[in-house]
Structure formats: structure tokens, C-alpha cells
Design a protein around this motif. Sequence first.
Motif, short mmCIF file in Angstrom:
data_model
loop_
_atom_site.label_atom_id
_atom_site.label_comp_id
_atom_site.label_asym_id
_atom_site.label_seq_id
_atom_site.Cartn_x
_atom_site.Cartn_y
_atom_site.Cartn_z
N PHE A 35 12.02 -31.04 65.01
CA PHE A 35 11.36 -32.32 65.24
C PHE A 35 10.08 -32.44 64.42
O PHE A 35 9.81 -33.50 63.84
N TRP B 201 10.94 -33.20 60.88
CA TRP B 201 11.36 -34.60 60.78
C TRP B 201 10.13 -35.51 60.80
O TRP B 201 10.03 -36.45 60.02
N TYR B 202 9.17 -35.24 61.67
CA TYR B 202 7.96 -36.05 61.77
C TYR B 202 7.11 -35.92 60.50
O TYR B 202 6.64 -36.92 59.95
N TYR C 77 8.50 -37.88 57.69
CA TYR C 77 8.17 -39.30 57.85
C TYR C 77 6.74 -39.57 57.37
O TYR C 77 6.51 -40.53 56.62
N PHE D 34 12.80 -45.55 59.78
CA PHE D 34 12.35 -44.17 60.04
C PHE D 34 11.47 -44.11 61.29
O PHE D 34 11.58 -43.19 62.10
N GLY D 35 10.57 -45.07 61.42
CA GLY D 35 9.68 -45.11 62.59
C GLY D 35 10.45 -45.27 63.88
O GLY D 35 10.18 -44.57 64.87
N GLN E 215 12.14 -42.13 64.88
CA GLN E 215 11.26 -41.16 65.53
C GLN E 215 11.35 -41.29 67.05
O GLN E 215 11.45 -40.30 67.77
N SER F 194 14.90 -40.15 68.18
CA SER F 194 15.05 -38.69 68.18
C SER F 194 14.28 -38.06 69.34
O SER F 194 14.74 -37.09 69.94
N THR F 195 13.14 -38.62 69.69
CA THR F 195 12.39 -38.11 70.84
C THR F 195 13.20 -38.23 72.12
O THR F 195 13.29 -37.28 72.91
#
Length: 110
Positions: free
Chosen positions: A38, A41-42, A45, A70-71, A74, A77-78
Motif C-alpha cells: 500500500f 502504491w501511495y 501516486y 489514481f486518487g 487510493q 484500495s484502502t
Amino acid sequence: MTTRQHDASVYEEIQTSERFRELRSRFRRWVFPMTVAFLAWYVLYVIMSGFARGFMGTKLFGNINVALVFGILQFVSTFLIAWAYSRHAARNLDPLADELRHEVEEKTAE
């Protein structure tokens, strides 16, 4: 022996048990890789937003660009990670944790 000393020895005994080590191992085998994934991934971004502005500003349709997608991903994915952890915990962690809790309760009730 006082209750406080008794409780501490029970917890120390549980902490050194093989089942507790297994519980901790199961937790770490899931959480550490997922955290690294994660965060990667962040960071991707954030880096892309700072250094690949042209790509991130690419319009996909209407006023929706790559950065917005992408935002939103996020957040998605969370929630997916939270859901996956909940399933993992229910299957792999909670049964063993319940056993250990019952064992502690029995020993401290004596």
C-alpha cells in the motif's frame, strides 16, 4: 502471590507459548507485505503527481483525468485492504486469539 504478580506471570507464559508466536507470525505475514504494497502504491501516486504531471493530467473522458482516477483508486484500495484484513482475521487470527483469551481468563480466574 498477589493478583498482579499472578496476572503478569500468566501473560508472560502466554507470550512465550508456541500458539502466541504462531498468532503473531500469522498477523505479521499478512500485515507487513500489505503495508509495504500500500505504501508503494501511495508513494507511486505522490511521485507521479509531482514528476509526471503530463501523464497525470491526461484526460480519459470528460473532465476525468488519470490523477483523479489514481486518487479514487487510493480510497478503493484502502477499503479493499480493510475488507481483506477483516476476512483474514476472521479466518486465521480470531480463532487462535479466542483460544488464547480463554486460556488467560481461566488462569487468571483461579
